[in-house]
Design an enzyme around this catalytic site. Structure first.
Site, PDB file in Angstrom:
ATOM      1  CE1 TYR A 170      -2.981  -3.105   0.382  1.00  0.00           C
ATOM      2  CE2 TYR A 170      -3.484  -2.639   2.716  1.00  0.00           C
ATOM      3  CZ  TYR A 170      -3.466  -3.375   1.724  1.00  0.00           C
ATOM      4  OH  TYR A 170      -4.289  -4.423   1.905  1.00  0.00           O
ATOM      5  CG  HIS A 175      -0.242  -8.731   0.454  1.00  0.00           C
ATOM      6  ND1 HIS A 175      -0.178  -7.384   0.397  1.00  0.00           N
ATOM      7  CD2 HIS A 175      -1.769  -8.654   0.061  1.00  0.00           C
ATOM      8  CE1 HIS A 175      -1.427  -6.380   0.450  1.00  0.00           C
ATOM      9  NE2 HIS A 175      -2.352  -7.358   0.014  1.00  0.00           N
TER      10      HIS A 175
HETATM   11  N1  LIG Z   1      -5.236  -8.982   1.729  1.00  0.00           N
HETATM   12  C1  LIG Z   1      -5.532  -8.483   0.680  1.00  0.00           C
HETATM   13  O1  LIG Z   1      -5.349  -8.989  -0.260  1.00  0.00           O
HETATM   14  C2  LIG Z   1      -6.690  -7.352   0.633  1.00  0.00           C
HETATM   15  C3  LIG Z   1      -7.266  -6.881  -0.302  1.00  0.00           C
HETATM   16  C4  LIG Z   1      -7.941  -5.692  -0.240  1.00  0.00           C
HETATM   17  C5  LIG Z   1      -8.290  -5.226   0.830  1.00  0.00           C
HETATM   18  N2  LIG Z   1      -7.562  -5.668   1.939  1.00  0.00           N
HETATM   19  C6  LIG Z   1      -7.972  -4.912   3.148  1.00  0.00           C
HETATM   20  O2  LIG Z   1      -9.363  -5.044   3.872  1.00  0.00           O
HETATM   21  C7  LIG Z   1      -9.613  -3.548   3.946  1.00  0.00           C
HETATM   22  C8  LIG Z   1     -10.869  -3.318   3.522  1.00  0.00           C
HETATM   23  O3  LIG Z   1     -11.352  -3.497   2.230  1.00  0.00           O
HETATM   24  P1  LIG Z   1     -11.304  -2.403   0.984  1.00  0.00           P
HETATM   25  O4  LIG Z   1     -10.736  -1.132   1.497  1.00  0.00           O
HETATM   26  O5  LIG Z   1     -10.530  -3.036  -0.102  1.00  0.00           O
HETATM   27  O6  LIG Z   1     -12.784  -2.298   0.748  1.00  0.00           O
HETATM   28  P2  LIG Z   1     -14.091  -2.209   1.756  1.00  0.00           P
HETATM   29  O7  LIG Z   1     -13.688  -1.777   2.892  1.00  0.00           O
HETATM   30  O8  LIG Z   1     -15.060  -3.203   1.308  1.00  0.00           O
HETATM   31  O9  LIG Z   1     -14.762  -0.627   1.241  1.00  0.00           O
HETATM   32  C9  LIG Z   1     -14.146   0.764   1.135  1.00  0.00           C
HETATM   33  C10 LIG Z   1     -15.053   1.604   0.332  1.00  0.00           C
HETATM   34  O10 LIG Z   1     -16.365   1.590   1.103  1.00  0.00           O
HETATM   35  C11 LIG Z   1     -16.723   2.889   1.305  1.00  0.00           C
HETATM   36  N3  LIG Z   1     -17.118   3.144   2.461  1.00  0.00           N
HETATM   37  C12 LIG Z   1     -16.655   2.566   3.821  1.00  0.00           C
HETATM   38  N4  LIG Z   1     -17.571   2.842   4.739  1.00  0.00           N
HETATM   39  C13 LIG Z   1     -18.887   3.377   4.307  1.00  0.00           C
HETATM   40  C14 LIG Z   1     -20.050   3.753   4.796  1.00  0.00           C
HETATM   41  N5  LIG Z   1     -20.302   3.537   6.007  1.00  0.00           N
HETATM   42  N6  LIG Z   1     -20.789   4.598   3.860  1.00  0.00           N
HETATM   43  C15 LIG Z   1     -20.466   4.524   2.578  1.00  0.00           C
HETATM   44  N7  LIG Z   1     -19.347   3.941   1.808  1.00  0.00           N
HETATM   45  C16 LIG Z   1     -18.483   3.610   2.863  1.00  0.00           C
HETATM   46  C17 LIG Z   1     -15.202   3.712   1.056  1.00  0.00           C
HETATM   47  O11 LIG Z   1     -15.482   5.011   0.663  1.00  0.00           O
HETATM   48  P3  LIG Z   1     -14.746   6.191   1.481  1.00  0.00           P
HETATM   49  O12 LIG Z   1     -13.495   6.097   1.830  1.00  0.00           O
HETATM   50  O13 LIG Z   1     -15.037   7.486   0.697  1.00  0.00           O
HETATM   51  O14 LIG Z   1     -15.706   6.368   2.832  1.00  0.00           O
HETATM   52  C18 LIG Z   1     -14.453   2.897   0.130  1.00  0.00           C
HETATM   53  O15 LIG Z   1     -14.682   3.474  -1.110  1.00  0.00           O
HETATM   54  C19 LIG Z   1      -8.598  -2.742   3.070  1.00  0.00           C
HETATM   55  O16 LIG Z   1      -8.523  -1.478   3.472  1.00  0.00           O
HETATM   56  C20 LIG Z   1      -7.238  -3.657   3.364  1.00  0.00           C
HETATM   57  O17 LIG Z   1      -6.727  -3.031   4.686  1.00  0.00           O
HETATM   58  C21 LIG Z   1      -6.700  -6.707   1.898  1.00  0.00           C
END
Ligand SMILES: NC(=O)c1ccc[n+]([C@@H]2O[C@H](COP(=O)([O-])OP(=O)(O)OC[C@H]3O[C@@H](n4cnc5c(N)ncnc54)[C@H](OP(=O)(O)O)[C@@H]3O)[C@@H](O)[C@H]2O)c1
Length: 280
Positions: free
Chosen positions: A55, A112
């Site tokens: 990241y 990862h």
């Molecule tokens: N190990 C891996 O390969 C891997 C892959 C992907 C993710 N991850 C981890 O998992 C975490 C979470 O997954 P993610 O970031 O991919 O996606 P997510 O948490 O499923 O979704 C994030 C999205 O949802 C929006 N959002 C969040 N809360 C909200 C709410 N209450 N109302 C409306 N919109 C909302 C955010 O927008 P705003 O920012 O504008 O609020 C952002 O666009 C990551 O940050 C990372 O730490 C790991």
């Protein structure tokens, strides 16, 4: 002043440690914004942070931790070994950089991606075992490992990862991998729980949220928690960060949980671990 952390349940890990079930994700938090965003998350009450070398924002996360003045033992910090660094020397150098950025200690360090198209997953896991022995890295785990990859570690006589961080959300429930992890005693972390925003326009989720008097985000995150998985939604907005923490004063019925799981249609938000081999 930071807000006192809400009472967040702990999930026991097989190595004897316990991880807060709810945290804050930092994927796609730009390095330049990371200190501010993570400071906002700590201020909102998050105490578990999920970052990764990939990241590019570990330094900002580390600066926010230092600036918060919170006792380090109140925090849980996860980071992940990048795909480029699976070989022993590169992995150890990358670990040293992560430790430096994150203030000298990592609670949970994950591989990862398995990169199983290119290498034997047992090799990187041996490297991780050495890192846990030699550095301030308390727990080690994997991410995006399938049952075949986990079976390979067992077959090689290696230790069982404490955690497997996998994609899991209403459109890609990933129950086969979750069941395999449960059998092996591996805690599951659900990444992209909100399908990176795709859940918000879903008419069935909107209707269910109205029915229980909550937001779509809260209903989906509550579904993840009641399934027993660890979760860390990402948000750039302090208001939505607080919304995503307010999950402990309502419950979904078995029927409501099943209706969310029934939305599964096999659509992934991210890559398939069996074919993903990006090493950049
Ligand atoms: N190990 C891996 O390969 C891997 C892959 C992907 C993710 N991850 C981890 O998992 C975490 C979470 O997954 P993610 O970031 O991919 O996606 P997510 O948490 O499923 O979704 C994030 C999205 O949802 C929006 N959002 C969040 N809360 C909200 C709410 N209450 N109302 C409306 N919109 C909302 C955010 O927008 P705003 O920012 O504008 O609020 C952002 O666009 C990551 O940050 C990372 O730490 C790991």
């Amino acid at each position: 002043m930071t807000t006192p952390a809400p009472q967040i349940p702990l999930i026991d890990l097989s190595d004897g440690r316990a991880i807060p079930q709810l945290g804050f994700g930092t994927y796609q938090v730009p390095p330049a914004d990371a200190e501010r965003v993570v400071s906002d998350a700590l201020e909102a009450g998050y105490r578990h942070l999920d970052t990764a070398q990939m990241y590019g924002n570990e330094e900002g996360v580390g600066r926010a931790i230092a600036a918060s003045g919170l006792p380090r033992e109140d925090l849980w910090i996860t980071t992940k070994l990048n795909n480029t660094f699976h070989e022993r020397t590169a992995a150890r150098e990358a670990t040293e950089r992560s430790l430096e950025a994150l203030g000298g200690r990592i609670d949970l360090y994950l591989v990862h991606w398995p990169l199983a198209m290119h290498e034997d997953v047992a090799r990187v896991w041996e490297v991780m075992e050495g890192i846990r022995a030699d550095y301030s890295v308390d727990s080690i785990g994997v991410s995006n490992f399938t049952p075949a990859h986990l079976a390979r570690l067992a077959e090689a006589g290696l230790s069982t990862p404490a955690v497997n961080q996998i994609e899991s959300n209403p459109y890609f429930v990933n129950d086969e991998v979750r069941a395999d992890c449960a059998e092996r005693g591996i805690a599951v972390e659900a990444w992209s729980p909100l399908a990176q925003g795709a859940v918000f326009g879903d008419p069935q989720l909107v209707a269910l949220a109205e029915q229980v008097g909550r937001t779509v985000s809260q209903v989906v995150l509550r579904w993840v928690l009641q399934r027993g998985d660890i979760v860390f939604p990402k948000s750039s907005s302090p208001e939505r960060m607080r919304e995503n923490l307010a999950l402990f004063d309502f419950e979904l019925s078995d029927e409501q949980l099943a209706s969310i799981s029934a939305l599964h249609n096999g659509t992934r938000s991210g890559p398939d671990p069996d074919t993903f081999g990006w090493r950049g």
